[in-house]
Scaffold this active site. Structure first.
Site, mmCIF file in Angstrom:
data_model
loop_
_atom_site.group_PDB
_atom_site.id
_atom_site.type_symbol
_atom_site.label_atom_id
_atom_site.label_comp_id
_atom_site.label_asym_id
_atom_site.label_seq_id
_atom_site.Cartn_x
_atom_site.Cartn_y
_atom_site.Cartn_z
ATOM 1 N N GLN A 163 0.821 -1.218 0.000
ATOM 2 C CA GLN A 163 0.000 0.000 0.000
ATOM 3 C C GLN A 163 0.853 1.265 0.000
ATOM 4 O OE1 GLN A 163 -3.885 0.289 2.062
ATOM 5 N NE2 GLN A 163 -3.019 -1.253 3.432
ATOM 6 N N TYR A 165 2.771 -10.486 15.635
ATOM 7 C CA TYR A 165 2.986 -9.397 14.686
ATOM 8 C C TYR A 165 3.607 -8.189 15.393
ATOM 9 C CZ TYR A 165 1.874 -5.322 11.822
ATOM 10 O OH TYR A 165 1.949 -4.127 11.129
ATOM 11 N N TRP A 218 -3.835 1.339 11.338
ATOM 12 C CA TRP A 218 -5.059 1.088 10.563
ATOM 13 C C TRP A 218 -4.918 1.626 9.134
ATOM 14 C CZ3 TRP A 218 -10.094 1.819 13.944
ATOM 15 C CH2 TRP A 218 -9.927 1.126 15.167
#
Length: 287
Positions: A12, A128, A153
């Protein structure tokens, strides 16, 4: 002309940097790599890349981000998020390269009601988060010219993320249950890409850990409601508790981060998450 290596450019953030790179091409040469051209877990590949290119800046946008899968793939998560970061940090130290490494709010346990500052105690509650925290520690230890950016997020018009998942589900379902008791800050990866370029362009560099996200805090439920509103969806959304939606990995209940340090140090003003979300939904609606 200074060189910027973007590691993990198919993710992303990498895609968002690629999108704005033409605005900076008169100042910088961008070197985009992905896992097929540069595997951060392979120390020799990393060293060869730095020897050949000698970048001035290295943006590490590569990461193992499968939060739930990490619980059963601990070695893979640590290979990318910790030891892969160490390989990059060592190469950066060898070539006097500034490392800009992206980390996460999941390094915190989320048990406080106050926003976390950069100096607050980290206590990840899942593999994670543990792997990302180890990566931070190694980067700071190995390369003095390291800037850690913790974000949260993350979403964009690229790849898989919460916004795109919701839009997809809205088109298939009439009703959805969304977790309403976890708090955080949705962040448009395009805003993070712009913040990174502002840091690179700053004449004076301050190294260390910084928080960057959109603001203020919200819940996954309120986030989903806004996605529905901006996409003009008629889906019915029902609030769920974390207990009603169990996942393999535990999530922080409230991982809200203070953004004061990056505002004061780099004069970067984060955007309201609703405004950035509306831009992203508009972009996706035109695709």
């Amino acid at each position: 002309m200074k060189k910027i290596a973007v590691i993990g450019s198919n993710g992303q953030l990498g895609n968002c940097i690629r999108k704005i790179a033409p605005d900076f091409e008169h100042q910088y040469e961008f070197l985009f790599t992905d896992s097929s051209t540069l595997d951060v877990t392979n120390e020799d590949q990393v060293n060869d890349f730095f020897y050949d290119n000698k970048p001035d800046y290295c943006i590490n946008a590569s990461a193992y981000t499968a939060v739930d899968l990490a619980e059963t793939e601990k070695e893979k998560a640590f290979a990318v998020n910790a030891y892969g970061v160490a390989h990059l940090a060592q190469a950066c130290a060898d070539y006097k390269t500034t490392l800009i490494h992206v980390s996460t709010d999941y390094v915190f346990d989320g048990t406080t009601n106050l926003p976390y500052s950069e100096d607050d105690f980290t206590n990840p509650i899942g593999v994670y988060g543990e792997s990302k925290r180890k990566g931070e520690e190694l980067a700071l230890e190995i390369n003095s010219k390291t800037i850690i950016l913790r974000t949260s997020w993350l979403y964009s018009e690229f790849n898989k993320n919460f916004v795109k998942t919701m839009l997809n589900l809205f088109s298939q379902k009439k009703e959805l249950g969304i977790v309403a008791d976890q708090f955080g800050q949705p962040t448009n990866a395009n805003d993070l890409a712009e913040a990174i370029m502002k840091i690179i362009e700053a004449h004076h560099k301050t190294y260390g850990v910084f928080h960057f996200s959109n603001y203020p805090e919200t819940t996954w439920f309120e986030f989903a409601k806004k996605i529905a509103e901006f996409s003009k969806s008629s889906v019915k959304l029902n609030p769920l508790t974390t207990e009603q939606y169990p996942t393999p990995a535990k999530r922080p209940v409230r991982s809200t981060m203070s953004l004061d340090k990056i505002e004061e140090t780099y004069k970067i003003e984060p955007k309201h998450w609703e405004n950035s979300l509306e831009e992203c939904v508009d972009t996706l609606s035109q695709q």
